[in-house]
Design a protein around this motif. Structure first.
Motif, PDB file in Angstrom:
ATOM      1  N   UNK A 158     -17.716  -7.301  81.712  1.00 24.28           N
ATOM      2  CA  UNK A 158     -16.515  -7.999  82.163  1.00 24.28           C
ATOM      3  C   UNK A 158     -15.333  -7.590  81.311  1.00 24.28           C
ATOM      4  N   UNK A 159     -14.204  -8.272  81.441  1.00 22.28           N
ATOM      5  CA  UNK A 159     -12.977  -7.825  80.783  1.00 22.28           C
ATOM      6  C   UNK A 159     -12.686  -8.450  79.412  1.00 22.28           C
ATOM      7  N   UNK A 160     -13.613  -9.224  78.857  1.00 23.22           N
ATOM      8  CA  UNK A 160     -13.319  -9.961  77.624  1.00 23.22           C
ATOM      9  C   UNK A 160     -13.755  -9.217  76.371  1.00 23.22           C
ATOM     10  N   UNK A 161     -12.851  -9.178  75.386  1.00 23.83           N
ATOM     11  CA  UNK A 161     -13.198  -8.645  74.067  1.00 23.83           C
ATOM     12  C   UNK A 161     -14.019  -9.648  73.267  1.00 23.83           C
ATOM     13  N   UNK A 162     -13.763 -10.928  73.520  1.00 28.13           N
ATOM     14  CA  UNK A 162     -14.442 -12.007  72.805  1.00 28.13           C
ATOM     15  C   UNK A 162     -14.829 -13.096  73.795  1.00 28.13           C
ATOM     16  N   UNK A 163     -15.834 -13.863  73.426  1.00 31.28           N
ATOM     17  CA  UNK A 163     -16.231 -15.028  74.207  1.00 31.28           C
ATOM     18  C   UNK A 163     -15.095 -16.046  74.218  1.00 31.28           C
ATOM     19  N   UNK A 164     -14.999 -16.830  75.288  1.00 33.83           N
ATOM     20  CA  UNK A 164     -13.924 -17.817  75.409  1.00 33.83           C
ATOM     21  C   UNK A 164     -13.967 -18.852  74.285  1.00 33.83           C
ATOM     22  N   UNK A 165     -15.126 -19.071  73.693  1.00 34.52           N
ATOM     23  CA  UNK A 165     -15.215 -20.010  72.567  1.00 34.52           C
ATOM     24  C   UNK A 165     -14.434 -19.548  71.347  1.00 34.52           C
ATOM     25  N   UNK A 166     -14.023 -18.270  71.328  1.00 41.19           N
ATOM     26  CA  UNK A 166     -13.210 -17.771  70.218  1.00 41.19           C
ATOM     27  C   UNK A 166     -11.845 -18.455  70.162  1.00 41.19           C
ATOM     28  N   UNK A 167     -11.461 -19.159  71.239  1.00 41.78           N
ATOM     29  CA  UNK A 167     -10.186 -19.885  71.227  1.00 41.78           C
ATOM     30  C   UNK A 167     -10.159 -20.960  70.142  1.00 41.78           C
ATOM     31  N   UNK A 168     -11.318 -21.310  69.594  1.00 42.57           N
ATOM     32  CA  UNK A 168     -11.373 -22.302  68.509  1.00 42.57           C
ATOM     33  C   UNK A 168     -10.699 -21.806  67.235  1.00 42.57           C
ATOM     34  N   UNK A 169     -10.556 -20.488  67.084  1.00 42.16           N
ATOM     35  CA  UNK A 169     -10.007 -19.951  65.832  1.00 42.16           C
ATOM     36  C   UNK A 169      -8.535 -19.545  65.948  1.00 42.16           C
ATOM     37  N   UNK A 170      -7.915 -19.799  67.108  1.00 47.43           N
ATOM     38  CA  UNK A 170      -6.514 -19.420  67.301  1.00 47.43           C
ATOM     39  C   UNK A 170      -5.618 -20.648  67.370  1.00 47.43           C
ATOM     40  N   UNK A 171      -4.316 -20.435  67.163  1.00 46.59           N
ATOM     41  CA  UNK A 171      -3.368 -21.548  67.100  1.00 46.59           C
ATOM     42  C   UNK A 171      -2.854 -21.980  68.478  1.00 46.59           C
ATOM     43  N   UNK A 172      -2.610 -21.004  69.344  1.00 47.96           N
ATOM     44  CA  UNK A 172      -2.006 -21.337  70.645  1.00 47.96           C
ATOM     45  C   UNK A 172      -2.324 -20.249  71.650  1.00 47.96           C
TER      46      UNK A 172
END
Length: 314
Positions: A158-172
């Motif tokens: 698929x098109x993702x570099x990272x799993x969607x759960x990686x959003x836990x480590x970003x600010x916005x």
């Protein structure tokens, strides 16, 4: 990365090809695992913002970088934009050079050092969330709200570099191309990270008064999501008769451009491309081709700038 995105990447469900590619996602997953364990360097001498993505290509990060730079530059002195140099991304470098105060190098650490030497207070990186050595004061993830996460799988399934759960480590995150019918995306993001700030935007054609909407057009592009280019034209009542798609960051040959021009002449069409593609076209073809300048209209613009300033002052 130079590629023509497979169609199955943006299916809403996993396809046979996606299942077939599943074993090949393991190296990416292992790389991401070890990447998260590394202690990355955060400079104490300059404030840094990174605008990146976890969906490959076509998320609007480069026009967003230019927008944020121009908004912040009205309120804060000594801001630079930085981009790591990749030979196949000359288009984005030229675009940012046109719209911002840009520096580029093969090393993001060198870019930090260069910006400090030039007495800058803030450096905005176009891309770099997956850098192995560097951390940032603010980390923004861009999505195109229409394509969102595609089939939700890691490359090459698929098109993702990272799993969607990686959003836990970003600010916005920035949901570009957003409308209120996409509220389920907003809700899904908050389930993953309730603290994540969500900003939204819409694209618009900045130079629409310089273009003739009464003509019929052949359009061409080498961008991550060419369907968005066509959609914004048709939503603005442009008559798109023919479309030619190339891989993202494509370098046009003389024969490519001659074919485009000859096809347009044969069918009595005018030619339109994106600004990102136009900056790569040789000058002898530019008189035959016009470009569409896409800009971003940020929802709650003042809130976004205040958020950035407050976070950088913490």
């Amino acid at each position: 990365m130079k590629l023509k995105k497979p169609k199955f990447w943006d299916y809403k469900k996993k396809s046979f090809l996606s299942y077939l590619m599943q074993p090949f996602t393991l190296p990416v997953l292992l790389n991401n695992f070890f990447l998260d364990k590394k202690n990355k360097k955060l400079s104490k001498n300059i404030k840094s913002i990174c605008v990146g993505n976890i969906y490959i290509g076509g998320t609007g990060k480069t026009p967003l970088v230019a927008k944020l730079y121009n908004l912040l530059n009205k309120r804060i002195e000594n801001i630079m934009v930085a981009k790591k140099f990749y030979p196949n991304q000359i288009d984005e470098i030229k675009l940012l050079e046109k719209k911002t105060n840009l520096i580029h190098s093969k090393s993001r650490i060198d870019l930090i050092d260069d910006a400090i030497k030039k007495n800058n207070q803030i450096i905005i990186f176009d891309d770099g969330l997956q850098d192995k050595k560097l951390d940032y004061n603010l980390k923004f993830v861009c999505f195109d709200a229409i394509t969102w996460i595609g089939n939700g799988q890691i490359i090459p399934a698929g098109p993702l570099r990272e799993n969607l759960n990686s959003l836990k480590k970003y600010h916005a995150i920035f949901l570009n191309n957003y409308d209120e019918s996409m509220k389920d995306i907003h809700d899904k993001v908050l389930l993953i990270n309730p603290k994540l700030k969500i900003f939204k935007s819409k694209y618009f054609i900045k130079n629409i008064d310089q273009l003739d909407k009464n003509s019929k057009y052949l359009i061409f592009s080498g961008i991550g999501n060419p369907q968005n280019f066509r959609k914004i034209l048709e939503n603005s009542n442009f008559k798109v008769v023919n479309e030619i798609k190339f891989p993202d960051h494509y370098n046009y040959s003389k024969s490519d451009l001659e074919k485009i021009v000859n096809t347009a002449i044969k069918n009595n069409l005018k030619i339109l491309t994106t600004e990102k593609d136009y900056v790569k076209i040789p000058s002898n073809f530019k008189s035959k081709i016009k470009y569409v300048e896409i800009d971003i209209d940020l929802f709650n613009e003042t809130e976004i700038i205040n958020y950035i300033e407050n976070k950088l002052n913490e």
